[in-house]
Design an enzyme around this catalytic site. Structure first.
Site, PDB file in Angstrom:
ATOM      1  N   ASP A  11       4.597  -3.208  -2.868  1.00 57.72           N
ATOM      2  CA  ASP A  11       5.071  -3.957  -2.421  1.00 57.72           C
ATOM      3  C   ASP A  11       5.761  -4.814  -2.485  1.00 57.72           C
ATOM      4  OD1 ASP A  11       4.557  -5.072   0.342  1.00 57.72           O
ATOM      5  OD2 ASP A  11       3.259  -6.913  -0.688  1.00 57.72           O
ATOM      6  N   SER A  12       6.346  -5.836  -1.707  1.00 59.34           N
ATOM      7  CA  SER A  12       6.657  -7.480  -1.839  1.00 59.34           C
ATOM      8  C   SER A  12       6.387  -8.235  -2.569  1.00 59.34           C
ATOM      9  CB  SER A  12       7.566  -7.920  -0.643  1.00 59.34           C
ATOM     10  OG  SER A  12       5.933  -8.207   0.505  1.00 59.34           O
ATOM     11  N   CYS A  74       4.620  -1.479   2.241  1.00 56.30           N
ATOM     12  CA  CYS A  74       4.738  -2.378   2.570  1.00 56.30           C
ATOM     13  C   CYS A  74       5.885  -1.555   3.701  1.00 56.30           C
ATOM     14  CB  CYS A  74       5.695  -2.629   1.630  1.00 56.30           C
ATOM     15  SG  CYS A  74       6.904  -3.869   2.197  1.00 56.30           S
ATOM     16  N   CYS A 185       1.704  -5.078   9.164  1.00 55.11           N
ATOM     17  CA  CYS A 185       2.746  -5.149   7.368  1.00 55.11           C
ATOM     18  C   CYS A 185       0.926  -6.092   6.358  1.00 55.11           C
ATOM     19  CB  CYS A 185       2.823  -6.838   7.714  1.00 55.11           C
ATOM     20  SG  CYS A 185       3.915  -7.647   6.351  1.00 55.11           S
ATOM     21  N   HIS A 187       0.208  -7.114   4.699  1.00 57.31           N
ATOM     22  CA  HIS A 187      -0.085  -8.877   3.910  1.00 57.31           C
ATOM     23  C   HIS A 187      -1.364  -8.858   4.729  1.00 57.31           C
ATOM     24  CE1 HIS A 187       3.007  -9.432   1.629  1.00 57.31           C
ATOM     25  NE2 HIS A 187       2.907  -9.915   1.129  1.00 57.31           N
TER      26      HIS A 187
HETATM   27  N1  DGL Z   1       3.702  -6.615   3.391  1.00 53.89           N
HETATM   28  C1  DGL Z   1       5.302  -6.649   3.885  1.00 53.89           C
HETATM   29  C2  DGL Z   1       5.096  -5.130   4.976  1.00 53.89           C
HETATM   30  O1  DGL Z   1       3.844  -4.585   4.996  1.00 53.89           O
HETATM   31  C3  DGL Z   1       5.935  -6.914   3.897  1.00 53.89           C
HETATM   32  C4  DGL Z   1       5.828  -8.616   3.719  1.00 53.89           C
HETATM   33  C5  DGL Z   1       7.352  -9.532   2.893  1.00 53.89           C
HETATM   34  O2  DGL Z   1       7.577  -9.342   2.409  1.00 53.89           O
HETATM   35  O3  DGL Z   1       7.859 -10.018   3.807  1.00 53.89           O
HETATM   36  O4  DGL Z   1       5.767  -5.339   5.683  1.00 53.89           O
END
Ligand code: DGL
Length: 263
Positions: A11-12, A74, A185, A187
């Site tokens: 993931d990021s 992600c 997302c 997160h």
């Molecule tokens: N966790 C990521 C997602 O599912 C991206 C969050 C990010 O780095 O902006 O989209």
């Protein structure tokens, strides 16, 4: 490709840990390598070309470390890079993430569904195609959430500024009559408790971590029998490894050492 190799998950940043938890719960015998691209977080406001390149660099690294399957944990990276990854690695079990539009369209009673996601995900062709395919009978209200990923990266899961930001994102969705909110997302599952506090009880929250773990299980089942032992978990970060080490107890449930990925 070693059949007993680990599953690579990336993931990021820390968001994919919400998916890693589901994978661990469903497939405890599998060894896992998690890579947080924290040196480049957030992906949400970056170009598709940049994210596509990151996907390639990270996939190469995880495969060099013996990964037998990859999970792009992600939504933003999946939207930008999964097509190219599939082209590069046609035989590799590969699972991506996308906002749960189909289950949400089934679940809504008001006929209005809200999507909280990054700007990159919401502007992608993949997301437009998802709406075309599954949302023709419902109204979908989208809400980009700039700044929210940074709060979660910092471990500020219930801080006053996180709450203020989130209230601003949720208000238009409630005003529009949404009864089902998609956490688009990886997160965002970490702020579910905060969301629950600010939302009426009859609003449903839908995320995709568990479905991704099930999909991975199905792909691995095709390759052979499940492993009985408990697999090892390895963590890497392209940012400061200590930052990830600090948040692992809260987001992963236990402490672990993190190595630096310089790619
Ligand atoms: N966790 C990521 C997602 O599912 C991206 C969050 C990010 O780095 O902006 O989209």
């Amino acid at each position: 490709m070693a059949s007993h190799g680990p599953v690579g998950v990336f993931d990021s940043g820390v968001g994919g840990l919400s998916v890693l938890r589901e994978i661990r719960a469903r497939l405890p015998g599998e060894s896992l390598i998690y890579l947080a691209d924290s040196g480049h977080v957030p992906y949400g406001e970056k170009s598709q070309a940049f994210i596509r390149e990151r996907c390639q660099v990270i996939a190469r690294f995880l495969l060099e470390r013996g990964a037998k399957a990859l999970v792009v944990a992600c939504n933003t990276a999946t939207a930008a890079g999964i097509v190219e990854l599939r082209e590069h690695y046609p035989d590799l079990p590969l699972v991506g993430m996308e906002p749960a539009v189909k289950p949400a369209a089934r679940a809504t009673r008001s006929g209005v569904v809200g999507v909280l996601a990054t700007t990159g995900t919401l502007q992608s062709a993949k997301f437009a195609a998802l709406l075309d395919r599954f949302a023709s009978d419902v109204r979908v209200v989208t809400q980009p959430c700039p700044g929210l990923v940074e709060c979660i990266e910092a471990g500020a899961l219930d801080a006053a500024h996180t709450r203020r930001l989130l209230e601003g994102f949720v208000a238009p969705l409630l005003e529009a009559g949404c009864d089902t909110l998609i956490l688009g997302c990886t997160h965002y599952p970490f702020i579910k408790p905060l969301l629950r506090e600010m939302l009426p009880d009859d609003i449903s929250l839908i995320d995709t971590g568990e479905a991704v773990a099930r999909r991975l299980e199905a792909l691995l089942d095709d390759k052979g029998p499940r492993l009985p032992a408990t697999g090892a978990v390895e963590f890497w970060s392209s940012g400061d490894p200590r930052r990830l080490e600090e948040v692992l107890p809260a987001l992963w449930g236990e402490a672990a050492a993190v190595s630096f990925f310089s790619g």
